[in-house]
Design a protein around this motif. Structure first.
Motif, short mmCIF file in Angstrom:
data_model
loop_
_atom_site.label_atom_id
_atom_site.label_comp_id
_atom_site.label_asym_id
_atom_site.label_seq_id
_atom_site.Cartn_x
_atom_site.Cartn_y
_atom_site.Cartn_z
N MET A 1 0.83 -1.20 0.00
CA MET A 1 0.00 0.00 0.00
C MET A 1 0.87 1.26 0.00
O MET A 1 0.56 2.25 -0.63
CB MET A 1 -0.93 -0.02 1.21
CG MET A 1 -1.71 1.27 1.40
SD MET A 1 -2.75 1.67 -0.01
CE MET A 1 -4.23 0.85 0.49
N ARG B 1 0.64 4.38 -2.53
CA ARG B 1 0.43 5.79 -2.16
C ARG B 1 1.58 6.65 -2.64
O ARG B 1 1.40 7.79 -3.06
CB ARG B 1 0.26 5.90 -0.64
CG ARG B 1 -0.15 7.30 -0.20
CD ARG B 1 -0.72 7.28 1.19
NE ARG B 1 0.24 6.84 2.18
CZ ARG B 1 1.11 7.66 2.79
NH1 ARG B 1 1.15 8.93 2.47
NH2 ARG B 1 1.94 7.20 3.71
N LEU C 1 -6.23 7.00 -0.24
CA LEU C 1 -5.18 5.99 -0.17
C LEU C 1 -4.49 6.00 1.19
O LEU C 1 -4.14 4.94 1.73
CB LEU C 1 -4.16 6.22 -1.29
CG LEU C 1 -4.68 6.06 -2.73
CD1 LEU C 1 -3.58 6.35 -3.73
CD2 LEU C 1 -5.24 4.66 -2.95
N PRO D 1 -6.07 -2.69 -1.20
CA PRO D 1 -6.64 -2.35 -2.51
C PRO D 1 -6.94 -3.61 -3.31
O PRO D 1 -6.24 -4.62 -3.19
CB PRO D 1 -5.52 -1.52 -3.18
CG PRO D 1 -4.27 -1.93 -2.49
CD PRO D 1 -4.66 -2.28 -1.08
N THR E 1 -9.67 -1.20 -7.38
CA THR E 1 -8.97 0.00 -6.90
C THR E 1 -7.86 0.37 -7.87
O THR E 1 -7.70 1.55 -8.23
CB THR E 1 -8.34 -0.28 -5.51
OG1 THR E 1 -9.31 -0.85 -4.64
CG2 THR E 1 -7.80 1.00 -4.90
#
Length: 627
Positions: A1, A5, A318, A328, A332
């Motif tokens: 993640m 981001r 996010l 996600p 996504t």
């Protein structure tokens, strides 16, 4: 993640500056000009920044930090009746803007989405751009048979209709209650599987009015004990038929014991479909206050909304997902890939694909098509062709893939490949494939070939909806063939097809392209007055753009007002066009900043530059000298 981001930091640092490209209407084949022109960073005052961020600040002050939650299957799905693709364990595709192949296959195997349906209520906004690939489109919240057991599900898919559905369809007039009473009196059993199948068929045909009457009749006659899914179904239908306000009022009438996450998730999805930023954020925060878990589905809904309305906030979502350990999904990544592609940030788009693969998620057919579309738009022909070859494989058998390939090859200008792919479908064409071929030949400016496909479809497809007419009408509009367009509309009326929002949109653009803006305005006004269905956002914008070019402030303001009357929430696109009318008329726009603030619209750099040009009190070098 974190990698995901980080890939969006560049967007955030420049105000999430996304170029215009629109990709929402794929599902309905008609373009819509609802584009946000965010070509530059955001200019806003500290107070404006505070006001705008007040909702998202609440996202971070949570009363619970649990990341362990399960996402149950709800009774709505844009993939209703479709074969499970194995990627829909979460609900991200259920109110999705990006259709998965499985949802499209469901559409191909059923005769759906005809504007001639009596109960059809127009979608809030069907598109954001010329669609080749199914990107964010506002799909239906269709009643799913996902909660029945596997054997029952397979049986349901084999049955195209139910006896209850047939009784509803045979009912004359607007009310179906008497027909339903008679059906029960004849000794028929009202079972939940029968109800689910009838609802599924009604939703596939967008006959939401009749579906709502069925739901009301079931509760009034106490044929079944309502559970949360039934209340959520009713809520969704009310939002579609009677609007968001009525849907919100209905939530208060649902027994508290059934007022769970599914109810609010359904309301959130409808708020997003309506592009209502404030209501969507209010519902999301309400879910937080009620201590419902933050799910991938809810976050994806916000991503869809911010993609269209306030792209800077995507990075905030996010961050929230990372904080709450919300993983996600493929859906996504599709949103993020398409957003990067729209900004022509091909490098960023590729980075997101790499991150997705690193997380063990492989791109599906639709994702590859989205990539190919953006490579083609960015001039990366070789990369686009490589993906198209990957989509084809060694032996192209998947007809859904043909539907995707036709417009993509046309976008690359490859007429021979369009002809080759069409030959695969030509012997037994489906309506969706015919529409894709008509659109592809139209892009290549080969009108005769498009007409030949249309004529073949009329002969081979059992029941032709109004959509193919609208697609060919768009081809005529792009080629400024007004006479042929008029003849096609007459042919459509003679065939018994009901003329609805899609056809109005194509007809409006036909007259706009021919330079007859006033005629287009008149057609749209009459259509809006004479029908229950709401015209598309793009229909209003197409006319408003022309008035703005002429510096016609009166008519530009008139179209702005009509859009508000039709229920469209104000957004950057409308104010950009309105300001351009004032700029071209060389007239100051008094009070325009207050109007934007009242509508919760905050200017990006381009809009700020427009505002400066229409500011009656702006200071220039000459004014300073004179003072």
């Amino acid at each position: 993640m974190w990698a995901l981001r980080r890939a969006s930091i560049a967007l955030r640092s420049r105000g999430f500056s996304i170029g215009t490209s629109r990709a929402c209407c794929a599902k309905l084949e008609i373009p819509s000009s609802c584009i946000e022109d965010d070509k530059a960073g955001i200019l806003e005052s500290p107070q404006e920044t505070y006001d705008r961020c007040v909702y998202l600040k609440r996202f971070y002050h949570t009363k619970h930090g649990s990341s362990k939650f399960s996402v149950g299957r709800c009774g709505f799905s844009s993939q209703a009746g479709a074969k499970s693709s194995g990627e829909d364990d979460d609900l991200e595709d259920e109110f999705s803007e990006l259709e998965t192949p499985s949802s499209a296959q469901a559409k191909q195997t059923s005769n759906v989405a005809d504007e001639s349906d009596g109960e059809l209520i127009s979608e809030p906004e069907l598109s954001d751009e010329d669609v080749d690939v199914e990107e964010p489109s506002q799909n239906e919240l269709e009643l799913s048979d996902a909660e029945t057991d596997p054997i029952e599900k397979k049986s349901s898919r084999r049955r195209a209709q139910s006896e209850l559905f047939n009784a509803i369809m045979a009912s004359p007039g607007l009310s179906i209650h008497s027909a339903l009473d008679k059906w029960v009196e004849e000794g028929n059993n009202v079972s939940r599987p029968e109800i689910l199948l009838a609802m599924l068929n009604l939703r596939k045909r967008r006959m939401y009015g009749r579906a709502l009457q069925l739901s009301e009749w079931l509760e009034a006659k106490k044929h079944i004990d309502f559970i949360e899914r039934d209340y959520a179904s009713r809520l969704d239908l009310i939002a579609k038929v009677r609007g968001l306000q009525k849907a919100e009022n209905y939530v208060d009438k649902i027994p508290k014991s059934f007022r769970g996450e599914l109810i609010y998730r359904t309301l959130l999805a409808n708020c997003v479909v309506s592009n209502n930023l404030k209501k969507s954020e209010d519902v999301f925060n309400k879910m937080k206050d009620l201590e419902f878990p933050i799910t991938t589905f809810s976050c994806n809904q916000l991503l869809l909304l911010y993609k269209r309305i306030d792209k800077k906030k995507i990075a905030d979502v996010l961050l929230l997902m990372e904080k709450e350990n919300v993983k996600p999904t493929l859906f996504t990544y599709k949103i993020l890939i398409d957003t990067k592609g729209q900004s022509n940030d091909i490098t960023g788009m590729d980075q997101i694909v790499e991150t997705m693969k690193a997380e063990g998620i492989e791109p599906d057919t639709n994702t590859l098509a989205i990539l190919a579309k953006h490579y083609a738009s960015g001039g990366l022909t070789e990369k686009a062709e490589a993906i198209l070859k990957e989509l084809e494989g060694d032996n192209l058998k998947d007809r859904w893939t043909c539907r995707l390939l036709l417009p993509l090859y046309a976008q690359l200008g490859k007429a021979d490949d369009v002809r080759r792919i069409w030959k695969i479908c030509e012997s037994n064409p489906r309506q969706e494939e015919c529409m894709a071929a008509i659109d592809a030949w139209g892009k290549l400016k080969k009108v005769e070939e498009a007409e030949a496909v249309f004529d073949m479809m009329l002969k081979s497809v059992k029941r032709v909806s109004s959509k193919p007419y609208s697609v060919l009408l768009k081809v005529y509009a792009n080629q400024k063939m007004l006479t042929k367009g008029k003849d096609l509309v007459k042919q459509m009326a003679d065939s018994g097809c009901r003329i609805g929002p899609l056809t109005w949109d194509a007809l409006v653009k036909l007259y706009v392209e021919a330079g007859e803006v006033e005629k287009a305005d008149s057609i749209l006004h009459k259509a809006a007055q004479q029908n229950q269905m709401r015209p598309l956002f793009s229909s209003y914008i197409a006319i408003m753009d022309q008035y703005a070019k002429k510096g016609d402030i009166h008519n530009s303001e008139k179209m702005f007002h009509r859009m508000r009357q039709a229920g469209y929430v104000s957004r950057l696109r409308q104010f950009q066009t309105l300001l351009q009318a004032y700029i071209n008329a060389k007239v100051p726009a008094y009070g325009i900043r207050d109007r934007m603030k009242a509508d919760n619209i905050f200017p990006n750099k381009g809009l700020a530059a427009q505002l400066a040009q229409v500011d009656a009190f702006r200071r220039t070098a000459v004014s300073d000298l004179l003072d």
